[in-house]
Design an enzyme around this catalytic site. Structure first.
Site, mmCIF file in Angstrom:
data_model
loop_
_atom_site.group_PDB
_atom_site.id
_atom_site.type_symbol
_atom_site.label_atom_id
_atom_site.label_comp_id
_atom_site.label_asym_id
_atom_site.label_seq_id
_atom_site.Cartn_x
_atom_site.Cartn_y
_atom_site.Cartn_z
ATOM 1 N N ASP A 159 2.722 4.251 6.480
ATOM 2 C CA ASP A 159 2.500 3.235 5.449
ATOM 3 C C ASP A 159 1.023 2.905 5.575
ATOM 4 O O ASP A 159 0.604 2.263 6.547
ATOM 5 C CB ASP A 159 3.354 1.996 5.721
ATOM 6 C CG ASP A 159 3.188 0.957 4.634
ATOM 7 O OD1 ASP A 159 2.036 0.680 4.242
ATOM 8 O OD2 ASP A 159 4.199 0.417 4.158
ATOM 9 N N HIS A 160 0.220 3.395 4.624
ATOM 10 C CA HIS A 160 -1.223 3.330 4.866
ATOM 11 C C HIS A 160 -1.739 1.894 4.966
ATOM 12 O O HIS A 160 -2.798 1.655 5.527
ATOM 13 C CB HIS A 160 -2.000 4.161 3.831
ATOM 14 C CG HIS A 160 -2.173 3.511 2.498
ATOM 15 N ND1 HIS A 160 -1.207 3.519 1.530
ATOM 16 C CD2 HIS A 160 -3.213 2.839 1.955
ATOM 17 C CE1 HIS A 160 -1.646 2.883 0.462
ATOM 18 N NE2 HIS A 160 -2.870 2.448 0.687
ATOM 19 N N HIS B 17 4.514 -1.527 1.439
ATOM 20 C CA HIS B 17 3.252 -2.204 1.786
ATOM 21 C C HIS B 17 3.374 -3.731 1.857
ATOM 22 O O HIS B 17 2.909 -4.358 2.806
ATOM 23 C CB HIS B 17 2.163 -1.859 0.761
ATOM 24 C CG HIS B 17 1.981 -0.390 0.529
ATOM 25 N ND1 HIS B 17 2.084 0.544 1.528
ATOM 26 C CD2 HIS B 17 1.703 0.310 -0.600
ATOM 27 C CE1 HIS B 17 1.864 1.757 1.024
ATOM 28 N NE2 HIS B 17 1.637 1.633 -0.265
HETATM 29 C C1 BG6 Z 1 0.100 3.554 -3.009
HETATM 30 C C2 BG6 Z 1 0.802 3.409 -4.323
HETATM 31 O O1 BG6 Z 1 1.015 3.645 -1.967
HETATM 32 O O2 BG6 Z 1 -0.737 2.429 -2.808
HETATM 33 C C3 BG6 Z 1 -0.189 3.251 -5.452
HETATM 34 O O3 BG6 Z 1 1.617 4.541 -4.552
HETATM 35 C C4 BG6 Z 1 -1.117 2.110 -5.169
HETATM 36 O O4 BG6 Z 1 0.476 3.032 -6.688
HETATM 37 C C5 BG6 Z 1 -1.736 2.271 -3.800
HETATM 38 O O5 BG6 Z 1 -2.126 2.109 -6.165
HETATM 39 C C6 BG6 Z 1 -2.548 1.055 -3.433
HETATM 40 O O6 BG6 Z 1 -3.219 1.308 -2.243
HETATM 41 P P1 BG6 Z 1 -4.607 0.619 -1.948
HETATM 42 O O7 BG6 Z 1 -4.932 1.060 -0.565
HETATM 43 O O8 BG6 Z 1 -5.560 1.108 -2.973
HETATM 44 O O9 BG6 Z 1 -4.337 -0.842 -2.069
#
Ligand code: BG6
Length: 524
Positions: free
Chosen positions: A204-205, A267
């Site tokens: 989960d980045h 997230h």
């Molecule tokens: C991803 C989603 O996991 O996270 C995207 O699939 C979203 O839809 C993105 O835009 C948002 O990530 P960050 O790091 O740009 O907030």
């Protein structure tokens, strides 16, 4: 020279030896996709130049497209320059790094399709001294996860390992991890037939973001916050993820996902867990994950008969975003012109435990909103007696609610930092007060590049540290909470979409949701 010295990259001077990576082989399944080009390869290269990777390693790209090793190396070099210009590029360093890149075409599903990989890894293992130390990175469409896991097992590449500290091989699974509770459980079951839980790294980045990791540091390394971090002092919490972007050519994926699955189930739940968790008994992966899991498990289930009071969905129509005219979601490529997919979600959640009883946690996430910002705002209770109320807010007493009181904002992105809003006296001979903000900004305070979320997470996986990855129980609890909402929404007649114009702050129903508990969304 000892073995330990032999594997140490000379770029690794001064790095924490505890976090040293053994020689490894990483197989990226789906290596022709966007994620590999934009995130994985740049992250691996950045880890290499920062000295985090050992001298000996190999990375095997796998996908359906036919390519030679040389073509794969060239494609990766091009995408590094295109997608990660902030990473210093040096031809000689790249050549050394690229000598560990290999490629194998495969369709993943035919019987025996992993046997050539097994042979290749055997050869590479001997050459690079990394026999059996495999990481399989699943960056394919989710429909291929189970066939891949089964294929890896039948070729002998994947098996359970109950080694106490650092089990091998490992598997990294990208989101979406299931699309509801039943499918997540089934996926976990299939993976657990082949891998022990400690070999599974569900990515989960958000957990890899510097500012997200700082939530635990802020709370548990400072003595001043934790005594206030409870229902006695905190009135409510707002967690916002607002994006100006739309679905960016991902219409087909997004139609199947929607905002609840795409952002909230993973997230946003991670952010909520970190804000609300109890102090872990140690920084060990399981101790941290135990506490994150307990938060998700304690969230009060939705009252499906009054769902609108706690869950609102929206979809953007045409509008203007940052000065640009944009189409509505239903006009996006590969989107159904009558789509009922939500691009916005707002939730009111309660965590039924001792610390948080009756404190609302408002969560909102949406695409094509007015501004791109992700933040967590902790709204404290007002001072018990309004001594300065008139000085602060000369209007009627109830206006105090909209101008005050103290708010601690953890800004996840952009302008990563922390700020505390507090009242102060205006200079002068009368007592007039203003709300000001004490600010800390990562950029100005440290002046160094923060590693990308993928750098941190890939490194942790290579070390075998699962603390920043999602564990089975937390993933399933999150789906257990949200699946009834998805089902209820599906049963309902098609919602009156679109219900917010692109470039706005979402549907008015979200304002009603928060107003019903006498709060309002922060103006960002
Ligand atoms: C991803 C989603 O996991 O996270 C995207 O699939 C979203 O839809 C993105 O835009 C948002 O990530 P960050 O790091 O740009 O907030």
């Amino acid at each position: 020279m000892s073995d330990a010295q032999a594997v140490l990259n000379p770029l690794a001077q001064g790095l924490d030896l505890e976090r040293r990576v053994e020689p490894f082989s990483m197989v990226i399944l789906g290596a022709h996709g966007d994620l590999t080009k934009r995130k994985l390869l740049p992250a691996l290269y950045a880890l290499y130049i920062d000295g985090h990777l050992p001298m000996d390693f190999c990375i095997v790209g796998m996908s359906r497209t036919q390519m030679s090793d040389m073509e794969f190396r060239q494609a990766m070099k091009d995408s590094l320059k295109q997608f990660a210009p902030e990473i210093a590029f040096d031809e000689n360093t790249w050549e050394r790094f690229a000598s560990g890149l290999y490629y194998l075409a495969s369709n993943f599903t035919e019987p025996g399709s992993f046997d050539p990989l097994a042979n290749l890894l055997d050869d590479l293992g001997k050459k690079h001294g990394c026999l059996g130390k495999h990481v399989f990175y699943l960056s394919t469409p989710p429909s291929l996860y189970v066939p891949i896991v089964q294929g890896l097992a039948s070729s002998g590449l994947a098996h359970k390992d109950d080694a106490e500290k650092t089990p091998w091989p490992r598997i990294v699974v990208e989101k979406p991890f299931g699309r509801d509770l039943a499918s997540a459980k089934e996926l976990n079951k299939q993976i657990h037939e082949v891998f022990d839980e400690r070999q599974v790294f569900r990515i989960d980045h958000y957990l890899g973001k510097e500012t997200v990791q700082n939530i635990m540091v802020l709370r548990f390394a400072n003595g001043i916050f934790e005594p206030l971090w409870n229902r006695d002092h905190i009135d409510h919490v707002q967690i916002t993820n607002a994006e100006t972007l739309g679905v960016e050519g991902r219409g087909a994926y997004y139609e199947e996902a929607g905002a609840l699955r795409d952002m909230v189930q993973n997230h946003m739940m991670q952010l909520l867990s970190l804000v609300a968790m109890e102090p872990p008994i140690s920084l060990g992966a399981e101790d941290i994950r135990d506490e994150r899991f307990k938060v998700v498990k304690s969230i009060r289930p939705f009252d499906l008969d009054k769902l609108d009071a706690s869950a609102v969905r929206g979809q953007y129509g045409p509008g203007w975003v940052v000065g640009q005219k944009v189409v509505g979601y239903r006009e996006e490529t590969r989107v159904n012109p009558e789509s009922a997919t939500e691009t916005y979600v707002a939730l009111k959640l309660f965590i039924d435990n001792w610390r948080w009883a009756d404190v609302p946690f408002y969560v909102r996430s949406g695409k094509r909103l007015s501004k791109s910002v992700t933040e967590i705002a902790i709204h404290f209770r007002p001072a018990p007696h309004g001594l300065f109320l008139k000085a602060l807010c000369p209007g009627p007493e109830k206006e105090m609610e909209t101008v005050g009181p103290n708010v601690l904002v953890l800004q996840i992105q952009p302008d990563e930092g922390i700020s505390l809003k507090f009242a102060t006296k205006l200079p002068g001979t009368t007592t007039q007060l203003r709300w000001l903000s004490m600010d800390f900004r990562y950029g100005t305070s440290f002046g160094v590049r923060s590693p990308s979320a993928y750098e941190r997470l890939i490194l942790d996986c290579l070390i075998g540290d699962g603390s920043l990855f999602a564990r089975t129980d937390a993933v399933e609890s999150s789906w257990a909470l949200l699946t009834p909402v998805l089902e209820k929404w599906k049963q309902e007649t098609t919602p009156a979409f679109p219900n917010y114009p692109a470039g706005s702050w979402g549907p008015t129903a979200a304002d009603v949701l928060i107003a019903s508990t006498k709060h309002s969304w922060r103006r960002l």
